[in-house]
Write an enzyme that holds these catalytic residues in place. Structure first.
Site, PDB file in Angstrom:
ATOM      1  N   LYS A  77      27.336  37.091  32.503  1.00 56.78           N
ATOM      2  CA  LYS A  77      27.798  37.898  33.402  1.00 56.78           C
ATOM      3  C   LYS A  77      28.540  39.197  32.491  1.00 56.78           C
ATOM      4  O   LYS A  77      28.936  38.862  31.172  1.00 56.78           O
ATOM      5  CB  LYS A  77      29.163  37.373  34.133  1.00 56.78           C
ATOM      6  CG  LYS A  77      29.832  38.137  34.989  1.00 56.78           C
ATOM      7  CD  LYS A  77      31.116  37.031  35.959  1.00 56.78           C
ATOM      8  CE  LYS A  77      31.814  38.111  36.897  1.00 56.78           C
ATOM      9  NZ  LYS A  77      32.948  37.415  37.277  1.00 56.78           N
ATOM     10  N   SER A  83      32.731  37.743  42.495  1.00 60.77           N
ATOM     11  CA  SER A  83      32.439  38.994  41.927  1.00 60.77           C
ATOM     12  C   SER A  83      31.072  38.563  41.116  1.00 60.77           C
ATOM     13  O   SER A  83      30.306  39.509  40.502  1.00 60.77           O
ATOM     14  CB  SER A  83      33.110  39.369  41.080  1.00 60.77           C
ATOM     15  OG  SER A  83      33.623  38.320  40.045  1.00 60.77           O
ATOM     16  N   SER A  97      35.048  33.737  42.072  1.00 61.10           N
ATOM     17  CA  SER A  97      34.110  34.112  41.822  1.00 61.10           C
ATOM     18  C   SER A  97      32.593  33.382  41.352  1.00 61.10           C
ATOM     19  O   SER A  97      31.556  34.134  40.927  1.00 61.10           O
ATOM     20  CB  SER A  97      34.143  35.371  40.768  1.00 61.10           C
ATOM     21  OG  SER A  97      34.724  36.590  41.222  1.00 61.10           O
TER      22      SER A  97
HETATM   23  N1  GLN Z   1      37.252  37.641  45.369  1.00 55.41           N
HETATM   24  C1  GLN Z   1      38.542  37.604  44.708  1.00 55.41           C
HETATM   25  C2  GLN Z   1      38.918  38.918  44.108  1.00 55.41           C
HETATM   26  O1  GLN Z   1      38.446  39.960  44.585  1.00 55.41           O
HETATM   27  C3  GLN Z   1      38.131  36.550  43.369  1.00 55.41           C
HETATM   28  C4  GLN Z   1      37.201  37.275  42.510  1.00 55.41           C
HETATM   29  C5  GLN Z   1      37.237  36.519  41.101  1.00 55.41           C
HETATM   30  O2  GLN Z   1      37.246  35.232  41.290  1.00 55.41           O
HETATM   31  N2  GLN Z   1      37.014  37.453  40.158  1.00 55.41           N
HETATM   32  O3  GLN Z   1      39.800  38.808  43.439  1.00 55.41           O
END
Ligand code: GLN
Length: 493
Positions: free
Chosen positions: A80, A155, A179
């Site tokens: 990532k 994400s 995420s």
């Molecule tokens: N969807 C959540 C957010 O927008 C989690 C994102 C994540 O785990 N990085 O913060």
């Protein structure tokens, strides 16, 4: 013989160990696959072909002379865009980090490399990991391999889409509020979020430091167990990493669930969960019962406050963490007549809409006069959520629930409605707030063919429990063997 790109990491390690294929062949198989498919999916931000092939040749030479670094030597992995890799641009899906070249390897990356694994390329993500759909990347939308009109989740959408489409054997990702688990669920892969502190955060770009955790997205549970064993463990460079010894996670896998007590949290099976998702997850619980588990109803009464508490704590921490991106030390620098103007213009030009929204929100909840009403309260709710889990784990070993209330949604469907996007995180943010571990495994499909994820939550340092449960369930069901119907450039498949 099946194509090399379709294998798991363990299969590859076996074949390479027997000398049936070389690292160069493996890397080439993946590169061809990416060349053929990624134009339609958009999982990779960059692929370092030459370096990957150089490293593959070096790996093959090591193996030929009996100096292989480990059974994983020469196996490629995707990363990532949030992880620092020495000498590579690390943009975190953001314009503001354009041109920032990482000076060192993140610990998780360094540990994979020490085993001889090859970093094949960087995977797309929501800007600074803020999002649930990978639509917030400054570098384009990633598509779901099961249906290109759908989002891959986020994400870590690039990390999940690449594994799902056999464009990566496994990938490294992060989970602050879901995420890893949610994109794994949306793309039909396995996603493991370890306990807070189990894996070092050194070298991963911080979003919300008290919630961030590194983990893996893989094709099956065995690979998740294997790779967790590589990246986990204490790191003097991360004061929050835990000193506990790293067990051999592959050793804990069983094909039955005798003696396992499964918690069924009533607050995770409520109105608002898509009908097909509820059906698949209920079916999975029945399967676990058949495998010998005892199912016990538990209550996590503060679940309804989790999204609100999460979006206060995460944005508060993000507003502080992102203050360093001001045009002075990292990446992009815009013009301006004086330093103050330069900071403002750099941040205005470099950050996307969602990131700005969160910085503003985070600054607001921390500001004097509002601190007690929002941030302090959210911290209290966080303690209550942690206590909910502690109570539940007194009577059960693991908790089963949907990973998300719905399966993958359409590209564009929620971009104008941030609140709706946030609410989809309801079942994943709780584990981060409590600091516990969780894994998502495929457990079926909706009637219209979208993958559904089963979430298995375990107590802090309970990775062996969730892996054991996940593996027994996986081995008894066919879901992990399903692959998305993608045609690629040649139109065959
Ligand atoms: N969807 C959540 C957010 O927008 C989690 C994102 C994540 O785990 N990085 O913060």
């Amino acid at each position: 013989m099946s194509e090399l790109y379709s294998l798991t990491v363990r299969d590859l390690a076996d074949r390479m160990g027997r000398g049936e294929c070389s690292s160069v062949e493996v890397v080439n198989s993946l590169l061809e696959r990416i060349e053929n498919l990624d134009g339609e999916i958009g999982a990779y931000l960059s692929v370092d072909k030459e370096r990957a092939l150089d490293e593959a040749r070096a790996s093959d030479r090591r193996r030929e002379t009996g100096q292989g670094l480990s059974p994983l030597d020469g196996i490629p992995i995707g990363v990532k865009d949030i992880f620092n890799v020495a000498g590579e641009e690390c943009r975190c899906g953001s314009r503001i980090l354009e041109g920032y070249v990482a000076p060192y390897d993140a610990t998780a990356v360094a540990r994979l490399r020490a085993k001889g694994m090859i970093l094949l390329g960087r995977l797309n993500m929501d800007e600074f990991a803020m999002g649930s759909s990978t639509e917030n990347s400054a570098y384009g939308v990633t598509r779901n391999p099961w249906n290109r009109n759908l989002v891959p989740g986020g994400s870590s959408g690039g990390s999940a889409a690449a594994v799902s489409a056999d464009m990566a054997f496994a990938s490294l990702a992060t989970d602050t509020g879901g995420s890893i688990r949610q994109p794994a669920a949306f793309c039909g892969c396995v996603g493991l979020k370890p306990t807070y502190g189990r894996v070092s955060r050194y070298g991963l770009t911080a979003y919300a430091s008290s919630l961030d955790q590194a983990g893996v997205i893989t094709k099956d549970v065995g690979d998740a167990a294997l790779l967790l064993g590589v990246i986990a463990g204490h790191d003097p460079a991360d004061a929050t990493s835990l000193a506990a010894e790293v067990p051999d996670y592959l050793q804990c896998l069983r094909t039955d669930l005798k003696g396992v007590r499964i918690g069924y949290p009533r607050e995770y099976f409520v109105e608002g969960v898509e009908k097909d998702v509820a059906r698949s997850v209920q079916g999975a619980i029945e399967e676990c019962r058949r495998l010998g588990a005892e199912v016990i109803e538990v209550s996590l009464p503060h679940t309804e406050y989790a999204v609100a508490a999460y979006y206060i704590i995460a944005t508060a921490e993000a507003s502080a963490n992102l203050a360093r991106f001001d045009g002075v030390r990292y990446g992009l620098r815009a013009g301006g007549r004086d330093p103050l103007e330069m900071y403002a213009e750099t941040r205005a030009a470099g950050f996307g809409r969602e990131v700005k929204r969160r910085i503003i929100l985070g600054t607001y909840v921390l500001s004097s006069g509002y601190y007690d009403a929002y941030y302090l309260r959210a911290q209290k709710v966080r303690s209550l959520i942690r206590a909910d889990f502690q109570e539940a784990f007194k009577v059960c070993d693991v908790i089963l629930a949907p990973t998300a209330p719905g399966a993958a949604f359409a590209v564009g469907e929620r971009t104008q409605d941030p609140l709706r996007m946030y609410l989809g995180d309801i079942f994943t943010v709780t584990a981060n707030l409590a600091g516990i571990c969780g894994i998502s495994v495929p457990c079926g499909f909706t009637d219209d063919g979208r993958p559904v994820g089963l979430q298995i939550l375990g107590p802090a340092m309970g990775e062996e429990k969730i892996l054991r449960t996940a593996y027994a369930y996986e081995q008894a069901t066919p879901w992990h063997t399903r692959r998305p119907p993608i045609a690629g450039k040649e139109g065959v498949e």
